[in-house]
Design a protein around this motif. Structure first.
Motif, PDB file in Angstrom:
ATOM      1  N   TYR A  10       0.847  -1.194   0.000  1.00 36.83           N
ATOM      2  CA  TYR A  10       0.000   0.000   0.000  1.00 36.83           C
ATOM      3  C   TYR A  10       0.885   1.247   0.000  1.00 36.83           C
ATOM      4  O   TYR A  10       0.664   2.190  -0.748  1.00 36.83           O
ATOM      5  CB  TYR A  10      -0.930  -0.016   1.215  1.00 36.83           C
ATOM      6  N   ASN A  11       1.899   1.240   0.838  1.00 37.44           N
ATOM      7  CA  ASN A  11       2.799   2.393   0.947  1.00 37.44           C
ATOM      8  C   ASN A  11       3.654   2.579  -0.292  1.00 37.44           C
ATOM      9  O   ASN A  11       3.937   3.721  -0.672  1.00 37.44           O
ATOM     10  CB  ASN A  11       3.649   2.284   2.209  1.00 37.44           C
ATOM     11  N   ILE A  12       4.064   1.500  -0.934  1.00 33.71           N
ATOM     12  CA  ILE A  12       4.807   1.614  -2.195  1.00 33.71           C
ATOM     13  C   ILE A  12       3.921   2.266  -3.250  1.00 33.71           C
ATOM     14  O   ILE A  12       4.330   3.215  -3.924  1.00 33.71           O
ATOM     15  CB  ILE A  12       5.312   0.233  -2.676  1.00 33.71           C
ATOM     16  N   ASP A  13       2.698   1.788  -3.376  1.00 29.52           N
ATOM     17  CA  ASP A  13       1.767   2.342  -4.356  1.00 29.52           C
ATOM     18  C   ASP A  13       1.450   3.806  -4.039  1.00 29.52           C
ATOM     19  O   ASP A  13       1.411   4.656  -4.934  1.00 29.52           O
ATOM     20  CB  ASP A  13       0.484   1.509  -4.400  1.00 29.52           C
ATOM     21  N   GLU A 126      19.916   4.106   2.415  1.00 28.47           N
ATOM     22  CA  GLU A 126      18.488   3.771   2.374  1.00 28.47           C
ATOM     23  C   GLU A 126      18.048   3.459   0.943  1.00 28.47           C
ATOM     24  O   GLU A 126      17.261   2.533   0.716  1.00 28.47           O
ATOM     25  CB  GLU A 126      17.656   4.915   2.941  1.00 28.47           C
ATOM     26  N   LEU A 127      18.551   4.229  -0.016  1.00 29.91           N
ATOM     27  CA  LEU A 127      18.216   3.973  -1.420  1.00 29.91           C
ATOM     28  C   LEU A 127      18.729   2.609  -1.863  1.00 29.91           C
ATOM     29  O   LEU A 127      18.032   1.881  -2.574  1.00 29.91           O
ATOM     30  CB  LEU A 127      18.793   5.070  -2.322  1.00 29.91           C
ATOM     31  N   TYR A 131      16.291  -0.244  -3.099  1.00 33.64           N
ATOM     32  CA  TYR A 131      16.474  -0.782  -4.453  1.00 33.64           C
ATOM     33  C   TYR A 131      16.623  -2.295  -4.404  1.00 33.64           C
ATOM     34  O   TYR A 131      15.970  -3.022  -5.159  1.00 33.64           O
ATOM     35  CB  TYR A 131      17.703  -0.127  -5.090  1.00 33.64           C
ATOM     36  N   SER A 132      17.450  -2.775  -3.501  1.00 36.99           N
ATOM     37  CA  SER A 132      17.680  -4.212  -3.353  1.00 36.99           C
ATOM     38  C   SER A 132      16.384  -4.933  -2.967  1.00 36.99           C
ATOM     39  O   SER A 132      16.046  -5.978  -3.529  1.00 36.99           O
ATOM     40  CB  SER A 132      18.755  -4.453  -2.290  1.00 36.99           C
ATOM     41  N   ALA A 133      15.643  -4.360  -2.022  1.00 39.59           N
ATOM     42  CA  ALA A 133      14.390  -4.980  -1.581  1.00 39.59           C
ATOM     43  C   ALA A 133      13.360  -5.013  -2.707  1.00 39.59           C
ATOM     44  O   ALA A 133      12.681  -6.027  -2.913  1.00 39.59           O
ATOM     45  CB  ALA A 133      13.838  -4.232  -0.370  1.00 39.59           C
ATOM     46  N   LEU A 134      13.247  -3.914  -3.457  1.00 40.24           N
ATOM     47  CA  LEU A 134      12.279  -3.871  -4.554  1.00 40.24           C
ATOM     48  C   LEU A 134      12.631  -4.875  -5.648  1.00 40.24           C
ATOM     49  O   LEU A 134      11.740  -5.515  -6.223  1.00 40.24           O
ATOM     50  CB  LEU A 134      12.180  -2.455  -5.126  1.00 40.24           C
ATOM     51  N   LEU A 135      13.926  -5.036  -5.935  1.00 38.59           N
ATOM     52  CA  LEU A 135      14.345  -6.052  -6.913  1.00 38.59           C
ATOM     53  C   LEU A 135      13.973  -7.451  -6.442  1.00 38.59           C
ATOM     54  O   LEU A 135      13.494  -8.273  -7.229  1.00 38.59           O
ATOM     55  CB  LEU A 135      15.846  -5.972  -7.172  1.00 38.59           C
ATOM     56  N   LYS A 136      14.185  -7.730  -5.160  1.00 33.06           N
ATOM     57  CA  LYS A 136      13.831  -9.050  -4.615  1.00 33.06           C
ATOM     58  C   LYS A 136      12.330  -9.299  -4.708  1.00 33.06           C
ATOM     59  O   LYS A 136      11.899 -10.398  -5.064  1.00 33.06           O
ATOM     60  CB  LYS A 136      14.306  -9.184  -3.164  1.00 33.06           C
ATOM     61  N   ILE A 137      11.538  -8.286  -4.367  1.00 37.19           N
ATOM     62  CA  ILE A 137      10.079  -8.425  -4.463  1.00 37.19           C
ATOM     63  C   ILE A 137       9.679  -8.730  -5.907  1.00 37.19           C
ATOM     64  O   ILE A 137       8.878  -9.639  -6.163  1.00 37.19           O
ATOM     65  CB  ILE A 137       9.369  -7.145  -3.956  1.00 37.19           C
TER      66      ILE A 137
END
Length: 144
Positions: A10-13, A126-127, A131-137
């Motif tokens: 929700y927070n990403i969106d 933090e970036l 970035y790493s977390a978003l790639l994993k998702i």
């Protein structure tokens, strides 16, 4: 039950929508009529010469009907040209016009300022983590 604000997706969106709305307002405030979606499609064509129209949708997260509608508007605005493939009428060749390249150059400073505003107070570390977390998702969802 969990609250919306505690759900990461929700927070990403929410962050993406807030950024897109802010960026669009800044373009308009500076006298540009180009939309964020048009900017994305022009960038996709410039970075991937000869890209088929159906692959553009995958790159910019739009369905084929939306991409077609946006391309129609950009052809009318003289940002891109669309020519039917001589051997396969189902395929088209898209090319960014000089006018399209010019508008991309002209809005670049605004795009960079928008990013700077959006990332204010966010550290490099933090970036990197984000970035790493978003790639994993993305990988988890695409490979499942």
């Amino acid at each position: 039950m969990e609250k919306l604000n505690s759900i990461i997706f929700y927070n990403i969106d929410k962050a993406i929508r807030a950024y897109r709305n802010y960026a669009q307002r800044q373009l308009k405030a500076n006298g540009f009529t180009i939309t964020i979606d048009q900017w994305l499609i022009i960038k996709a064509i410039l970075e991937n010469p000869g890209i088929p129209q159906n692959e553009i949708g995958d790159l910019v997260f739009k369905d084929n009907a939306s991409v077609t509608r946006i391309i129609d508007l950009m052809v009318k605005s003289d940002y891109i040209t669309r020519q039917v493939h001589p051997e396969d009428r189902r395929k088209t060749h898209l090319e960014v016009t000089d006018s399209g390249k010019k508008v991309i150059r002209e809005v670049q400073d605004i795009v960079e300022k928008n990013r700077k505003v959006a990332l204010k107070g966010v550290t490099t570390k933090e970036l990197e983590v984000m970035y790493s977390a978003l790639l994993k998702i993305s990988e988890n969802c695409l490979n499942h």
